[in-house]
Enzyme design. Structure first.
Site, PDB file in Angstrom:
ATOM      1  N   CYS A  86       0.849  -1.197   0.000  1.00  0.00           N
ATOM      2  CA  CYS A  86       0.000   0.000   0.000  1.00  0.00           C
ATOM      3  C   CYS A  86       0.885   1.248   0.000  1.00  0.00           C
ATOM      4  O   CYS A  86       0.818   2.055  -0.909  1.00  0.00           O
ATOM      5  CB  CYS A  86      -0.933  -0.021   1.200  1.00  0.00           C
ATOM      6  N   ARG A 128      -0.476   4.080  -2.355  1.00  0.00           N
ATOM      7  CA  ARG A 128      -1.479   3.938  -3.408  1.00  0.00           C
ATOM      8  C   ARG A 128      -2.885   3.806  -2.838  1.00  0.00           C
ATOM      9  O   ARG A 128      -3.866   4.194  -3.476  1.00  0.00           O
ATOM     10  CB  ARG A 128      -1.177   2.716  -4.289  1.00  0.00           C
ATOM     11  N   ASP A 153      -6.634   2.497   4.060  1.00  0.00           N
ATOM     12  CA  ASP A 153      -7.766   2.294   4.959  1.00  0.00           C
ATOM     13  C   ASP A 153      -7.591   3.331   6.069  1.00  0.00           C
ATOM     14  O   ASP A 153      -6.829   3.138   7.008  1.00  0.00           O
ATOM     15  CB  ASP A 153      -7.710   0.860   5.494  1.00  0.00           C
ATOM     16  N   ASN A 162       0.297   4.283   9.409  1.00  0.00           N
ATOM     17  CA  ASN A 162       1.180   4.810   8.368  1.00  0.00           C
ATOM     18  C   ASN A 162       1.774   6.158   8.734  1.00  0.00           C
ATOM     19  O   ASN A 162       2.939   6.438   8.420  1.00  0.00           O
ATOM     20  CB  ASN A 162       0.435   4.903   7.043  1.00  0.00           C
ATOM     21  N   HIS A 196      -9.757   5.895   1.800  1.00  0.00           N
ATOM     22  CA  HIS A 196     -11.119   5.386   1.899  1.00  0.00           C
ATOM     23  C   HIS A 196     -11.488   4.943   3.311  1.00  0.00           C
ATOM     24  O   HIS A 196     -10.622   4.661   4.145  1.00  0.00           O
ATOM     25  CB  HIS A 196     -11.330   4.222   0.927  1.00  0.00           C
TER      26      HIS A 196
END
Length: 283
Positions: free
Chosen positions: A160, A180, A183, A191, A221
């Site tokens: 991700c 990219r 969540d 992150n 998202h």
């Protein structure tokens, strides 16, 4: 903290529903988000509107730095974040390249420390970056890349957050990280910590001052089963004072990170937070 909450609110207010084939769930989605973390002034981006388990995020980063490919190794470091993708992902369980229980395949840190060359052998991307920065070299290509389409079929999950680009201006080190897919209720919490800590630890082991870390998210998202707790609980809470992050000053090299460093070598001071929120995780 404000930029995190602003992104959450933006998704709730402006997001578009998108069907996600891998999980079979709908996601409320926005495209492009840019976050900045001030590592120079120790503005640690730790979420306060719910309890954030920062140690697991640091443990996962440490596993990437070491090039681990097995969920058991991550558990030994102090995180269970790879248990589900290694052992509950139906497509991976049926993949002939899976080597057994806890195997993750060639994902994340494996690519960072052992990228396969088409003519044989491997490239240690991280070692090259550390060596260059230690010698005050920035060739405009100090990039750690986890995204290898040629080996997606032999890993349990595409990366991700797939790129970390380090840059030097004088004796100050900067980081641009690109993700990219995110969540936001569950993953971004991790992150943000990892981007911040990665710059802080790389600056320390290369003898540089940390500057700012820039974090770009392409697809941000909220899954449909996460929307209610985000909208009705987390976004209604008042953020609290930011904590500070600290690293054992005895950590001085990549070899230290590869060998003796544990979670006890990192600590947070002044962390105040609201109660935890149990967001569903989608495999």
């Amino acid at each position: 903290m404000k930029q995190y909450l602003d992104l959450c609110q933006r998704i709730v207010d402006q997001g578009t529903w998108v069907e996600n084939e891998r999980t079979g769930k709908r996601c409320l989605t926005v495209i492009n988000a840019d976050l900045t973390y001030d590592v120079a002034n120790n503005q640690f981006p730790l979420v306060t509107t719910r309890k954030s388990f920062w140690k697991a995020a640091v443990a996962e980063l440490l596993g990437y730095i070491r090039g681990y490919d097995n969920a058991e190794d991550f558990r030994k470091l102090g995180t269970k974040t790879w248990d589900a993708n290694a052992n509950l992902n139906e497509a991976w369980l049926n993949n002939p390249f899976r080597k057994g229980e806890d195997d993750m395949g060639r994902v994340y840190g494996v690519q960072g420390r052992s990228w396969a060359k088409p003519d044989g052998g491997h490239i240690d991307q991280l070692r090259k970056i550390v060596d260059d920065l230690t010698r005050d070299v920035d060739d405009r290509g100090e990039i750690l890349n986890f995204y290898n389409p040629g080996e997606f079929h032999i890993g349990c999950l595409r990366p991700c957050m797939y790129s970390h680009h380090f840059s030097l201006l004088g004796d100050t080190l900067y980081l641009n990280s690109t993700q990219r897919s995110c969540d936001v209720p569950l993953g971004l919490n991790f992150n943000m910590v990892q981007v911040y800590v990665f710059l802080a630890i790389m600056a320390q082991i290369t003898g540089k001052k940390p500057g700012q870390a820039y974090h770009k998210i392409v697809n941000a998202h909220i899954y449909e089963d996460q929307l209610a707790p985000m909208r009705d609980i987390q976004l209604k809470r008042e953020p609290l004072k930011a904590a500070t992050f600290h690293i054992n000053p005895e950590i001085k090299s990549l070899e230290d990170l590869e060998t003796w460093v544990t979670l006890d070598d990192f600590w947070v001071e002044g962390y105040e937070h609201h109660d935890p929120i149990q967001y569903p995780f989608s495999v």
